[in-house]
Write a protein that holds these residues in place. Structure first.
Motif, PDB file in Angstrom:
ATOM      1  N   TRP A 111     -55.194  36.745 -29.733  1.00 53.36           N
ATOM      2  CA  TRP A 111     -54.816  37.894 -28.919  1.00 53.36           C
ATOM      3  C   TRP A 111     -54.164  38.957 -29.797  1.00 53.36           C
ATOM      4  CZ3 TRP A 111     -56.132  38.828 -23.961  1.00 53.36           C
ATOM      5  CH2 TRP A 111     -56.652  37.757 -23.232  1.00 53.36           C
ATOM      6  N   LYS A 112     -54.635  40.194 -29.620  1.00 46.22           N
ATOM      7  CA  LYS A 112     -54.062  41.296 -30.401  1.00 46.22           C
ATOM      8  C   LYS A 112     -53.738  42.450 -29.465  1.00 46.22           C
ATOM      9  CE  LYS A 112     -56.190  40.360 -34.846  1.00 46.22           C
ATOM     10  NZ  LYS A 112     -57.564  39.930 -35.013  1.00 46.22           N
ATOM     11  N   ALA A 113     -52.606  43.101 -29.751  1.00 44.27           N
ATOM     12  CA  ALA A 113     -52.232  44.270 -28.949  1.00 44.27           C
ATOM     13  C   ALA A 113     -53.174  45.423 -29.262  1.00 44.27           C
ATOM     14  CB  ALA A 113     -50.806  44.670 -29.292  1.00 44.27           C
ATOM     15  N   ASN A 114     -53.463  46.245 -28.258  1.00 41.11           N
ATOM     16  CA  ASN A 114     -54.202  47.482 -28.503  1.00 41.11           C
ATOM     17  C   ASN A 114     -53.172  48.593 -28.650  1.00 41.11           C
ATOM     18  OD1 ASN A 114     -56.701  46.228 -28.333  1.00 41.11           O
ATOM     19  ND2 ASN A 114     -56.710  46.368 -26.109  1.00 41.11           N
ATOM     20  N   ALA A 115     -52.829  48.868 -29.901  1.00 43.74           N
ATOM     21  CA  ALA A 115     -51.699  49.768 -30.188  1.00 43.74           C
ATOM     22  C   ALA A 115     -51.903  51.156 -29.580  1.00 43.74           C
ATOM     23  CB  ALA A 115     -51.493  49.857 -31.694  1.00 43.74           C
ATOM     24  N   ASN A 116     -53.148  51.646 -29.592  1.00 41.95           N
ATOM     25  CA  ASN A 116     -53.373  52.997 -29.047  1.00 41.95           C
ATOM     26  C   ASN A 116     -53.124  53.045 -27.532  1.00 41.95           C
ATOM     27  OD1 ASN A 116     -55.613  51.407 -28.684  1.00 41.95           O
ATOM     28  ND2 ASN A 116     -57.081  53.102 -28.836  1.00 41.95           N
TER      29      ASN A 116
ATOM     30  N   ARG B 153     -57.524  47.428 -21.667  1.00 40.61           N
ATOM     31  CA  ARG B 153     -56.451  46.435 -21.652  1.00 40.61           C
ATOM     32  C   ARG B 153     -55.471  46.701 -22.781  1.00 40.61           C
ATOM     33  NH1 ARG B 153     -58.883  40.615 -19.861  1.00 40.61           N
ATOM     34  NH2 ARG B 153     -56.697  40.038 -20.083  1.00 40.61           N
ATOM     35  N   SER B 154     -54.231  46.322 -22.555  1.00 42.15           N
ATOM     36  CA  SER B 154     -53.230  46.557 -23.596  1.00 42.15           C
ATOM     37  C   SER B 154     -53.267  45.470 -24.666  1.00 42.15           C
ATOM     38  CB  SER B 154     -51.837  46.696 -22.977  1.00 42.15           C
ATOM     39  OG  SER B 154     -51.614  45.683 -22.046  1.00 42.15           O
ATOM     40  N   ALA B 155     -54.043  44.408 -24.449  1.00 38.26           N
ATOM     41  CA  ALA B 155     -54.270  43.401 -25.487  1.00 38.26           C
ATOM     42  C   ALA B 155     -55.654  42.805 -25.274  1.00 38.26           C
ATOM     43  CB  ALA B 155     -53.219  42.303 -25.417  1.00 38.26           C
ATOM     44  N   SER B 156     -56.298  42.369 -26.354  1.00 39.76           N
ATOM     45  CA  SER B 156     -57.628  41.768 -26.233  1.00 39.76           C
ATOM     46  C   SER B 156     -57.721  40.532 -27.107  1.00 39.76           C
ATOM     47  CB  SER B 156     -58.734  42.722 -26.694  1.00 39.76           C
ATOM     48  OG  SER B 156     -58.453  44.031 -26.331  1.00 39.76           O
TER      49      SER B 156
ATOM     50  N   GLU C 189     -42.666  47.836 -27.114  1.00 38.97           N
ATOM     51  CA  GLU C 189     -42.439  48.343 -28.470  1.00 38.97           C
ATOM     52  C   GLU C 189     -42.058  47.203 -29.408  1.00 38.97           C
ATOM     53  OE1 GLU C 189     -40.590  52.590 -28.735  1.00 38.97           O
ATOM     54  OE2 GLU C 189     -39.617  51.533 -27.079  1.00 38.97           O
ATOM     55  N   PRO C 190     -42.423  47.264 -30.668  1.00 44.12           N
ATOM     56  CA  PRO C 190     -43.317  48.254 -31.279  1.00 44.12           C
ATOM     57  C   PRO C 190     -44.746  48.123 -30.738  1.00 44.12           C
ATOM     58  CG  PRO C 190     -42.857  46.463 -32.814  1.00 44.12           C
ATOM     59  CD  PRO C 190     -42.005  46.214 -31.622  1.00 44.12           C
ATOM     60  N   VAL C 191     -45.510  49.210 -30.861  1.00 46.89           N
ATOM     61  CA  VAL C 191     -46.823  49.231 -30.200  1.00 46.89           C
ATOM     62  C   VAL C 191     -47.772  48.147 -30.730  1.00 46.89           C
ATOM     63  CG1 VAL C 191     -46.822  51.621 -29.400  1.00 46.89           C
ATOM     64  CG2 VAL C 191     -47.628  51.117 -31.705  1.00 46.89           C
ATOM     65  N   GLY C 192     -47.530  47.675 -31.955  1.00 41.97           N
ATOM     66  CA  GLY C 192     -48.409  46.643 -32.525  1.00 41.97           C
ATOM     67  C   GLY C 192     -48.053  45.235 -32.075  1.00 41.97           C
TER      68      GLY C 192
ATOM     69  N   VAL D 181     -43.382  40.231 -13.941  1.00 42.01           N
ATOM     70  CA  VAL D 181     -44.442  40.246 -14.960  1.00 42.01           C
ATOM     71  C   VAL D 181     -44.193  41.507 -15.794  1.00 42.01           C
ATOM     72  CG1 VAL D 181     -46.900  40.078 -15.438  1.00 42.01           C
ATOM     73  CG2 VAL D 181     -46.003  39.122 -13.311  1.00 42.01           C
ATOM     74  N   GLY D 182     -43.640  41.302 -16.989  1.00 41.46           N
ATOM     75  CA  GLY D 182     -43.179  42.414 -17.826  1.00 41.46           C
ATOM     76  C   GLY D 182     -44.309  43.202 -18.447  1.00 41.46           C
ATOM     77  N   SER D 183     -43.980  44.372 -18.955  1.00 44.67           N
ATOM     78  CA  SER D 183     -45.006  45.311 -19.417  1.00 44.67           C
ATOM     79  C   SER D 183     -45.999  44.679 -20.392  1.00 44.67           C
ATOM     80  CB  SER D 183     -44.385  46.551 -20.065  1.00 44.67           C
ATOM     81  OG  SER D 183     -43.147  46.267 -20.591  1.00 44.67           O
ATOM     82  N   CYS D 184     -47.246  44.976 -20.136  1.00 40.70           N
ATOM     83  CA  CYS D 184     -48.406  44.606 -20.966  1.00 40.70           C
ATOM     84  C   CYS D 184     -48.759  43.116 -20.938  1.00 40.70           C
ATOM     85  CB  CYS D 184     -48.227  45.076 -22.413  1.00 40.70           C
ATOM     86  SG  CYS D 184     -48.072  46.860 -22.517  1.00 40.70           S
ATOM     87  N   ALA D 185     -48.037  42.292 -20.182  1.00 37.12           N
ATOM     88  CA  ALA D 185     -48.374  40.858 -20.115  1.00 37.12           C
ATOM     89  C   ALA D 185     -49.797  40.688 -19.574  1.00 37.12           C
ATOM     90  CB  ALA D 185     -47.382  40.123 -19.235  1.00 37.12           C
ATOM     91  N   GLN D 186     -50.492  39.690 -20.097  1.00 36.24           N
ATOM     92  CA  GLN D 186     -51.885  39.422 -19.704  1.00 36.24           C
ATOM     93  C   GLN D 186     -51.920  38.067 -19.015  1.00 36.24           C
ATOM     94  OE1 GLN D 186     -54.446  41.902 -20.857  1.00 36.24           O
ATOM     95  NE2 GLN D 186     -52.441  42.896 -20.936  1.00 36.24           N
TER      96      GLN D 186
END
Ligand SMILES: CC(C)(COP(=O)(O)OP(=O)(O)OC[C@H]1O[C@@H](n2cnc3c(N)ncnc32)[C@H](O)[C@@H]1OP(=O)(O)O)[C@@H](O)C(=O)NCCC(=O)NCCS
Length: 246
Positions: A25-30, A16-19, A135-138, A112-117
């Motif tokens: 909730w935190k972004a998974n930067a990698n 997932r792009s965030a957990s 962006e930024p990835v964090g 539903v925009g990029s990385c939305a959960q």
């Protein structure tokens, strides 16, 4: 992890792009970095009269996936996860890195925009716009938790988190710059504080800064959002919508 592996795992829901970690909730930067690499590595490709990076072409669905995508212009980009039991009405656009959990309804003209959960059994009413945060990835994406109801035309951007069972009334805009007042607890939410669980949020207005005499003389107001109440039996009745359609 190379970007192909990341996109594949995003798509099957194992990544997932965030957990949700330690209560937030935190972004998974990698993961988000891998998505950016897919953009960089891709070359333009034509398919069915549409053009996108070849690394991010739309997904194809079949009955076995258990997702109902009604025909008419919907596109689900590579690297997004759509769980079983999700219904997507046309036209809607689901961008890369998105996670949509079981039983959620995505109505017509929804972005539903990029990385939305998006959680389980959420209702995204017609023309809802969920902003993308790549962006930024964090930077944390927008998160809508389980059993939320997002009313028609609501706009939720800039990594706002909506906790479970909250109701966002039609036309509400939630971004970091728009203050949210809680009438029930008589306080203003901190900047970026999640919308509390079960809150019912309606569109509001507030006077412009009192220091600005010119603005106040004109009676100008600025947008805000107001928690008018927390979900109760009456709200449940007003939210029963689509059981027959499922
Ligand atoms: C937000 C909602 C769930 C609230 O329902 P409810 O719990 O029955 O709330 P109430 O009617 O008791 O309203 C509580 C207060 O909020 C106000 N309010 C409710 N919805 C409002 C709105 N959209 N904008 C501004 N004020 C609103 C009411 O006037 C009332 O104010 P008051 O206490 O000063 O009288 C309901 O108004 C709603 O929007 N339902 C969804 C409808 C919808 O979008 N359907 C289509 C889906 S595709």
């Amino acid at each position: 992890m190379n970007f192909n592996e990341a996109l594949q795992n995003l798509e099957n829901g194992s990544l997932r792009s965030a957990s949700f970690i330690d209560g937030q909730w935190k972004a998974n930067a990698n993961v988000k970095q891998s998505i950016l690499e897919a953009f960089k590595a891709g070359v333009l490709k034509e398919e069915n009269g549409f053009v996108d990076k070849d690394t991010l072409m739309p997904q194809k669905f079949n009955v076995d996936r258990g997702v109902r995508i009604v025909p008419g212009g919907t596109s689900v980009r590579r690297g997004s996860y759509i769980a079983k039991g999700v219904i997507i009405m046309p036209p809607s656009y689901i961008n890369v890195g998105v996670y949509i959990d079981e039983g959620t309804m995505v109505d017509s003209h929804v972005l539903v925009g990029s990385c939305a959960q998006i959680g389980k059994r959420v209702h995204l009413s017609t023309a809802v716009q969920i902003g993308g945060v790549l962006e930024p990835v964090g930077a944390s994406p927008v998160v809508i938790e389980d059993d939320c109801f997002i009313g028609a035309g609501a706009v939720i951007v800039e990594g706002i988190v909506v906790k479970s069972k909250a109701v966002i009334a039609p036309g509400v805009i939630l971004s970091k710059g728009i203050p949210v007042y809680d009438l029930v607890n008589q306080r203003m939410l901190e900047k970026g504080e999640p919308i509390p669980s079960g809150a019912i949020v309606v569109p509001g207005n507030r006077p412009v800064n009192v220091q600005n005499k010119w603005g106040t003389d004109l009676g100008l107001t600025m947008q805000c959002a107001i928690i008018v109440k927390y979900r109760d039996e009456k709200s449940e009745t007003s939210l029963i919508l689509e059981d027959f359609l499922r």
